[in-house]
Design a protein around this motif. Structure first.
Motif, PDB file in Angstrom:
ATOM      1  N   UNK A  26       0.825  -1.208   0.000  1.00 25.03           N
ATOM      2  CA  UNK A  26       0.000   0.000   0.000  1.00 25.03           C
ATOM      3  C   UNK A  26       0.863   1.264   0.000  1.00 25.03           C
ATOM      4  N   UNK A  27       1.923   1.275   0.805  1.00 23.20           N
ATOM      5  CA  UNK A  27       2.762   2.465   0.906  1.00 23.20           C
ATOM      6  C   UNK A  27       3.412   2.808  -0.422  1.00 23.20           C
ATOM      7  N   UNK A  28       3.807   1.787  -1.178  1.00 23.23           N
ATOM      8  CA  UNK A  28       4.442   2.023  -2.480  1.00 23.23           C
ATOM      9  C   UNK A  28       3.414   2.544  -3.473  1.00 23.23           C
ATOM     10  N   UNK A  29       2.254   1.900  -3.520  1.00 25.38           N
ATOM     11  CA  UNK A  29       1.219   2.319  -4.463  1.00 25.38           C
ATOM     12  C   UNK A  29       0.743   3.744  -4.206  1.00 25.38           C
ATOM     13  N   UNK A  30       0.686   4.140  -2.934  1.00 22.76           N
ATOM     14  CA  UNK A  30       0.187   5.471  -2.595  1.00 22.76           C
ATOM     15  C   UNK A  30       1.298   6.521  -2.492  1.00 22.76           C
ATOM     16  N   UNK A  31       2.524   6.106  -2.745  1.00 20.85           N
ATOM     17  CA  UNK A  31       3.637   7.061  -2.707  1.00 20.85           C
ATOM     18  C   UNK A  31       4.023   7.497  -1.307  1.00 20.85           C
ATOM     19  N   UNK A  32       3.720   6.671  -0.323  1.00 18.16           N
ATOM     20  CA  UNK A  32       4.028   7.024   1.063  1.00 18.16           C
ATOM     21  C   UNK A  32       5.419   6.503   1.460  1.00 18.16           C
ATOM     22  N   UNK A  33       6.420   6.997   0.748  1.00 18.33           N
ATOM     23  CA  UNK A  33       7.813   6.650   1.005  1.00 18.33           C
ATOM     24  C   UNK A  33       8.526   7.911   1.487  1.00 18.33           C
ATOM     25  N   UNK A  34       9.073   7.854   2.671  1.00 15.82           N
ATOM     26  CA  UNK A  34       9.692   9.021   3.294  1.00 15.82           C
ATOM     27  C   UNK A  34      11.194   8.800   3.385  1.00 15.82           C
ATOM     28  N   UNK A  35      11.972   9.757   2.930  1.00 16.00           N
ATOM     29  CA  UNK A  35      13.422   9.700   3.076  1.00 16.00           C
ATOM     30  C   UNK A  35      13.819  10.368   4.394  1.00 16.00           C
ATOM     31  N   UNK A  36      14.667   9.684   5.161  1.00 17.78           N
ATOM     32  CA  UNK A  36      15.120  10.225   6.431  1.00 17.78           C
ATOM     33  C   UNK A  36      16.632  10.097   6.528  1.00 17.78           C
ATOM     34  N   UNK A  37      17.275  11.112   7.042  1.00 18.59           N
ATOM     35  CA  UNK A  37      18.702  11.069   7.298  1.00 18.59           C
ATOM     36  C   UNK A  37      19.033   9.817   8.120  1.00 18.59           C
ATOM     37  N   UNK A  38      19.950   9.001   7.621  1.00 21.32           N
ATOM     38  CA  UNK A  38      20.268   7.735   8.276  1.00 21.32           C
ATOM     39  C   UNK A  38      20.708   7.926   9.717  1.00 21.32           C
ATOM     40  N   UNK A  39      21.377   9.027   9.988  1.00 19.96           N
ATOM     41  CA  UNK A  39      21.879   9.259  11.338  1.00 19.96           C
ATOM     42  C   UNK A  39      20.740   9.481  12.324  1.00 19.96           C
ATOM     43  N   UNK A  40      19.601   9.955  11.829  1.00 19.46           N
ATOM     44  CA  UNK A  40      18.431  10.132  12.698  1.00 19.46           C
ATOM     45  C   UNK A  40      17.840   8.792  13.106  1.00 19.46           C
ATOM     46  N   UNK A  41      18.115   7.737  12.331  1.00 18.72           N
ATOM     47  CA  UNK A  41      17.595   6.414  12.659  1.00 18.72           C
ATOM     48  C   UNK A  41      18.411   5.722  13.733  1.00 18.72           C
ATOM     49  N   UNK A  42      19.569   6.280  14.068  1.00 19.47           N
ATOM     50  CA  UNK A  42      20.369   5.765  15.170  1.00 19.47           C
ATOM     51  C   UNK A  42      20.021   6.546  16.424  1.00 19.47           C
ATOM     52  N   UNK A  43      20.469   6.029  17.563  1.00 23.37           N
ATOM     53  CA  UNK A  43      20.152   6.663  18.845  1.00 23.37           C
ATOM     54  C   UNK A  43      21.084   7.856  19.061  1.00 23.37           C
ATOM     55  N   UNK A  44      20.726   8.988  18.479  1.00 22.11           N
ATOM     56  CA  UNK A  44      21.561  10.185  18.500  1.00 22.11           C
ATOM     57  C   UNK A  44      20.686  11.409  18.695  1.00 22.11           C
ATOM     58  N   UNK A  45      21.311  12.589  18.804  1.00 22.51           N
ATOM     59  CA  UNK A  45      20.504  13.804  18.876  1.00 22.51           C
ATOM     60  C   UNK A  45      19.717  14.025  17.591  1.00 22.51           C
ATOM     61  N   UNK A  46      20.177  13.415  16.486  1.00 23.46           N
ATOM     62  CA  UNK A  46      19.455  13.531  15.219  1.00 23.46           C
ATOM     63  C   UNK A  46      18.106  12.810  15.249  1.00 23.46           C
ATOM     64  N   UNK A  47      17.909  11.908  16.207  1.00 22.90           N
ATOM     65  CA  UNK A  47      16.613  11.249  16.334  1.00 22.90           C
ATOM     66  C   UNK A  47      15.511  12.276  16.529  1.00 22.90           C
ATOM     67  N   UNK A  48      15.802  13.329  17.259  1.00 26.14           N
ATOM     68  CA  UNK A  48      14.818  14.392  17.464  1.00 26.14           C
ATOM     69  C   UNK A  48      14.530  15.101  16.140  1.00 26.14           C
TER      70      UNK A  48
END
Length: 343
Positions: free
Chosen positions: A304-326
């Protein structure tokens, strides 16, 4: 000394102004300072003057504390440095984009090595063990976000024994500020991050999102088309989803388990969040490769996410436990505000 970073969003200017205006209550650090750090007793005789960082999180926190002039070498980068630190970072030697050698770190004559991940300087450190550095009179500090409520003895990226909380990031900021005797700066940085999160959560609530909204976070894959590394439920992405009211379709407690696409497709998430990074260790480190796979693979393209275009790009560093998570919370809320969800 480089000017510390305190950034405010429009919705939190008042909160930050009040926090910054408050008189500093933190006292000057008394040395020698003794801290427990990831199960190791750390003794600091005086504020470190020469630091080498092994991990982008440690680097950006030190820059944010106004300590760029103490950093003599950096390593382990996933994404470009925060824009406000480009000039300062450009003057500091990058020892390696990924893991530096033990010799390259030691040759910078640091009195402190600050690491993002325990596996870099832990018991089986890929760069060197804490004992090896200690034998040379070099103290080591590991960011608490990678060891508090986490078992790194399981191998790989470790397993969370309890859900990640930004409190562990704030603990790292506060302890580094204490080590370097800049505690008021650390307190202001923590206040700014808390205010930023509060603003993101408030904006998310105003969107009136579906109660059963679901997502998967895809970091990378060891090869194109094979089971991807996706976010477990107790890591930083799990925390972002939890505070924004989003269901993680991955139930593993591993930090980054591999889960086959057939299993993910059966869960059929509403949103797919893909990591954006400069690192090119694996083909799927590339956003373009990720997007091409999602639209071309016969299983993935039916989600569903692909068909509806619900793909979000996020800075990889935000996906780690860092201040970028905020910062990742902002990324999610900004993207969600442009989407509509139909079932």
């Amino acid at each position: 000394m480089y000017k510390p970073f305190i950034k405010a969003l429009p919705g939190v200017l008042g909160v930050l102004a009040a926090a910054i205006a408050l008189p500093a209550t933190a006292q000057s650090t008394h040395y020698p300072l003794t801290l427990d750090n990831c199960g190791v007793t750390l003794r600091i005789a005086a504020p470190p003057q020469r630091v080498v960082t092994v991990g982008q999180s440690a680097t950006e926190i030190l820059y944010s504390l106004g300590l760029a002039d103490r950093v003599k070498g950096t390593s382990v980068w996933f994404t470009p440095v925060l824009s406000q630190f480009r000039e300062a970072d450009a003057s500091i030697e990058r020892l390696a984009d990924n893991d530096p050698s033990f010799e390259s770190v030691v040759n910078k004559h640091p009195d402190l090595v600050a690491a993002q991940y325990e596996w870099h300087v832990g018991p089986t450190g890929s760069v060197g063990t804490r004992e090896q550095f200690a034998e040379l009179g070099i103290a080591t500090y590991v960011m608490p976000a990678d060891c508090d409520s986490k078992d790194n003895s399981t191998g790989g990226d470790g397993t969370r024994t309890a859900a990640f909380s930004p409190a562990s990031v704030y603990k790292g900021i506060a302890q580094l500020a204490q080590i370097f005797d800049v505690e008021p700066v650390g307190a202001r940085l923590i206040a700014s991050l808390k205010a930023r999160q509060a603003d993101a959560v408030a904006r998310a609530k105003a969107l009136d999102l579906p109660e059963d909204l679901s997502a998967v976070f895809w970091f990378s894959s060891p090869d194109t088309g094979v089971a991807p590394y996706v976010a477990g439920r107790k890591g930083a992405p799990g925390y972002m989803m939890q505070v924004l009211g989003i269901h993680n379709v991955i139930r593993s407690d591993d930090e980054w388990p591999t889960v086959d696409w057939e299993t993910i497709a059966r869960a059929d998430p509403d949103i797919i969040v893909i990591a954006s990074m400069d690192r090119r260790r694996y083909p799927a480190d590339s956003v373009a490769v990720k997007r091409a796979f999602l639209h071309q693979d016969p299983v993935a393209r039916e989600m569903r996410a692909v068909k509806q275009g619900h793909i979000i790009e996020m800075n990889a560093h935000a996906m780690s436990a860092t201040l970028r998570t905020i910062y990742g919370l902002d990324t999610l809320v900004d993207a969600l505000s442009t989407m509509s969800f139909t079932r």
